[in-house]
Scaffold this active site. Structure first.
Site, PDB file in Angstrom:
ATOM      1  N   ALA A 125       0.779  -1.278   0.065  1.00 10.35           N
ATOM      2  CA  ALA A 125       0.085   0.083  -0.157  1.00 10.35           C
ATOM      3  C   ALA A 125       0.908   1.238  -0.113  1.00 10.35           C
ATOM      4  CB  ALA A 125      -1.069   0.014   1.257  1.00 10.35           C
ATOM      5  N   THR A 154       0.472   8.072   4.126  1.00 11.66           N
ATOM      6  CA  THR A 154       0.398   6.913   3.718  1.00 11.66           C
ATOM      7  C   THR A 154       1.859   6.118   3.554  1.00 11.66           C
ATOM      8  OG1 THR A 154      -1.633   6.888   2.518  1.00 11.66           O
ATOM      9  CG2 THR A 154      -0.470   5.049   2.090  1.00 11.66           C
ATOM     10  N   THR A 173      10.838   0.802  -4.028  1.00  7.89           N
ATOM     11  CA  THR A 173      11.248   1.232  -5.561  1.00  7.89           C
ATOM     12  C   THR A 173      12.943   1.741  -5.760  1.00  7.89           C
ATOM     13  OG1 THR A 173      10.533   2.984  -7.292  1.00  7.89           O
ATOM     14  CG2 THR A 173      10.554   3.538  -4.696  1.00  7.89           C
ATOM     15  N   ASP A 174      13.070   1.251  -7.017  1.00 14.44           N
ATOM     16  CA  ASP A 174      14.519   1.999  -7.564  1.00 14.44           C
ATOM     17  C   ASP A 174      14.616   3.498  -7.217  1.00 14.44           C
ATOM     18  OD1 ASP A 174      13.017   2.592  -9.560  1.00 14.44           O
ATOM     19  OD2 ASP A 174      14.226   1.613 -10.891  1.00 14.44           O
ATOM     20  N   GLU A 175      13.580   4.058  -6.972  1.00 13.03           N
ATOM     21  CA  GLU A 175      13.533   5.713  -7.270  1.00 13.03           C
ATOM     22  C   GLU A 175      14.305   6.106  -5.773  1.00 13.03           C
ATOM     23  OE1 GLU A 175      10.342   7.697  -8.562  1.00 13.03           O
ATOM     24  OE2 GLU A 175       9.655   6.341 -10.021  1.00 13.03           O
ATOM     25  N   TYR A 207       7.587  11.582  -3.701  1.00 14.03           N
ATOM     26  CA  TYR A 207       7.319  10.178  -3.801  1.00 14.03           C
ATOM     27  C   TYR A 207       8.365   9.309  -3.346  1.00 14.03           C
ATOM     28  CZ  TYR A 207       6.827   5.640  -5.640  1.00 14.03           C
ATOM     29  OH  TYR A 207       7.012   4.179  -5.843  1.00 14.03           O
ATOM     30  N   ALA A 242      10.981  10.491  -1.860  1.00 10.29           N
ATOM     31  CA  ALA A 242      11.498  10.766  -0.592  1.00 10.29           C
ATOM     32  C   ALA A 242      10.753  10.172   0.569  1.00 10.29           C
ATOM     33  CB  ALA A 242      11.554  12.171  -0.325  1.00 10.29           C
ATOM     34  N   SER A 243       9.325   9.751   0.319  1.00  8.56           N
ATOM     35  CA  SER A 243       8.395   9.216   1.317  1.00  8.56           C
ATOM     36  C   SER A 243       8.789   7.636   1.248  1.00  8.56           C
ATOM     37  CB  SER A 243       6.895   9.384   0.857  1.00  8.56           C
ATOM     38  OG  SER A 243       6.497   8.856  -0.386  1.00  8.56           O
ATOM     39  N   LYS A 244       8.939   7.119   0.193  1.00 15.21           N
ATOM     40  CA  LYS A 244       9.216   5.732   0.049  1.00 15.21           C
ATOM     41  C   LYS A 244      10.541   5.616   0.827  1.00 15.21           C
ATOM     42  CE  LYS A 244       7.596   2.467  -1.749  1.00 15.21           C
ATOM     43  NZ  LYS A 244       6.418   1.879  -1.186  1.00 15.21           N
ATOM     44  N   ASN A 272       7.301  -1.136 -13.125  1.00 22.09           N
ATOM     45  CA  ASN A 272       6.329  -2.546 -13.601  1.00 22.09           C
ATOM     46  C   ASN A 272       5.576  -2.294 -14.622  1.00 22.09           C
ATOM     47  OD1 ASN A 272       5.719  -4.459 -10.831  1.00 22.09           O
ATOM     48  ND2 ASN A 272       7.602  -3.516 -11.013  1.00 22.09           N
ATOM     49  N   PRO A 304       1.030  12.010 -24.697  1.00 22.24           N
ATOM     50  CA  PRO A 304       1.890  13.239 -24.036  1.00 22.24           C
ATOM     51  C   PRO A 304       3.323  12.734 -23.705  1.00 22.24           C
ATOM     52  CG  PRO A 304       0.372  12.511 -22.350  1.00 22.24           C
ATOM     53  CD  PRO A 304       0.173  11.560 -23.627  1.00 22.24           C
ATOM     54  N   HIS A 362      12.334  15.662 -13.431  1.00 32.27           N
ATOM     55  CA  HIS A 362      12.288  14.508 -13.773  1.00 32.27           C
ATOM     56  C   HIS A 362      13.688  13.847 -13.884  1.00 32.27           C
ATOM     57  CE1 HIS A 362      10.541  12.528 -17.814  1.00 32.27           C
ATOM     58  NE2 HIS A 362      10.696  11.481 -16.738  1.00 32.27           N
TER      59      HIS A 362
END
Ligand code: NAD
Ligand code: DAU
Length: 334
Positions: A80, A98, A123-125, A149, A151-153, A179, A204, A275
């Site tokens: 989640a 979350t 994630t790899d991010e 995103y 940073a939170s992960k 994925n 786009p 990006h």
């Protein structure tokens, strides 16, 4: 084997539940999902009458609910999250709530109920952005998240590791690349582009389309998680990638060609803020220690995926129209 899956009505979680119920006759799965905009019980229509599957609508930040559910399972597999980078740029607060507070709430429940086995899907991010010639991310790459995103992960990953070191919680973490496959919400690159093109709409591309991602078929991600949960070393992280680096322009060309369309359908739009240029994963550790490697080539996987979105138009049309949010109410008579 009784597993609490969080976020099981989302893209990867729903594929994982289907994978586990197919593979293990004796598994029981409790799916805790808040059904945010990204959750869709139609993703699980195929298993909703399976006696081994239970759905609970609720929030991973609800400590009492989480504690009650954790009591009754052996293992937690935690998907989640708020997962879309563009949304995190527009409003970051739900991401922190979350992804960080929700993960902490689950960790507390796992600790307070006899140190339950906890697998965290990340994630790899969290590793940041690679230059064109940099070596791929591996388990030793320093954290360098660059979007709200990621940073939170990253925060959630650190908490999971802290519960291992501080409380001896039996955790593992997997950091996975992009994925793709069935049931992916059509705000993400591949399902957005395929569904737009089916409707004759343009696609786009952010910036010049030269950003690179490493694409992994979702079923391969599910098999990797299964392998880590069963055979991974406690306290360890495993990087999971698809060995399939492609630019966004390459992905777009593959989709256009498969759909007999041309570059006229491309619209170049403003770039995403901040990006990340390139993600890539080095699978050496998971291959050497657990014998896992991706089984679906990108060419096979993207062909199957385009076919799936063509054959399952009701699924994504219901999302685009908002009808999918009624499905739960009809199914559960609320
Ligand atoms: P998704 O956005 O499709 O699904 C997220 C699910 O979590 C939804 O069903 C949503 O309703 C649920 N959820 C959100 N907030 C909740 C809350 N507070 N309580 C309970 N449920 C809540 O996401 P996804 O793409 O399936 O990603 C799943 C996990 O995998 C995430 O942790 C993500 O960071 C990670 N991940 C995703 C990818 C990818 O390419 N999609 C790659 C690597 C890692
Ligand atoms: O790397 C793993 C991550 O992959 C996961 O942690 C995230 O949850 C998941 O959303 C994904 O993040 P990305 O930002 O890489 O995925 P997205 O599909 O949003 O974008 C993929 C690439 O395509 C990215 O370079 C941005 C670009 N893009 C995306 C969209 C939606 C476009 O050019 N146009 C678009 O409309």
């Amino acid at each position: 084997m009784k597993i609490l899956v969080t976020g099981g009505a989302g893209f990867i979680g729903s594929n994982y539940i289907q994978y586990m119920l197919e593979k293990y006759p004796n598994v029981t799965i409790v799916n805790l999902d808040l059904l945010t905009y990204a959750g869709n019980v139609a993703n699980l229509a195929i298993v909703e009458n399976d006696a081994r599957y239970f759905f609970v609508k609720g929030d991973i930040c609800d400590a009492k609910l989480v504690n009650d559910l954790v009591k009754d399972v052996d293992t937690i597999v935690h998907f989640a999250a708020e997962s879309h980078v563009d949304r995190s740029i527009m409003d970051s607060s739900s991401f922190v709530h979350t992804n960080v507070v929700g993960t902490l709430t689950l960790l507390e429940a796992a600790k307070n109920n006899g140190n339950k086995r906890f697998h965290h899907v990340s994630t790899d991010e969290v590793f940041g952005s690679l230059g064109k010639n940099d070596p791929a991310f591996n388990e030793s790459t320093p954290y360098d998240p660059r979007s709200p995103y990621s940073a939170s992960k990253a925060g959630s990953d650190h908490l999971v590791r802290a519960y291992f070191h501080t409380h001896g919680l039996p955790i593992t973490i997997s950091n996975c690349s992009n994925n793709y496959g069935p049931y992916q919400f059509p705000e993400k690159l591949i399902p957005l582009f395929v569904s737009n093109l089916i409707d004759g709409k343009k696609v786009p591309i952010y910036g010049a389309g030269d950003n690179i991602r490493d694409w992994l078929h979702v079923r391969d991600h599910c098999s990797a998680i299964d392998r880590v949960v069963h055979e991974g070393k406690i306290g360890e992280t495993y990087c999971v990638g698809g060995n399939a680096e492609r630019t966004n322009m390459q992905i777009t060309q593959i989709i256009l060609t498969a759909m007999n369309m041309n570059d006229e359908m491309i619209e170049f739009v403003d770039d995403r803020k901040g990006h990340d240029k390139r993600y890539a994963i080095d699978n050496t550790k998971i291959k050497a220690e657990l014998g896992w490697e991706p089984s679906v080539t990108f060419e096979e996987g993207i062909t199957q995926t385009i076919h799936w979105y063509k054959e399952n138009q009701k699924w994504w049309r219901d999302i685009k129209s908002g009808e999918y949010q009624e499905y739960y109410k009809k199914q559960y008579s609320v």
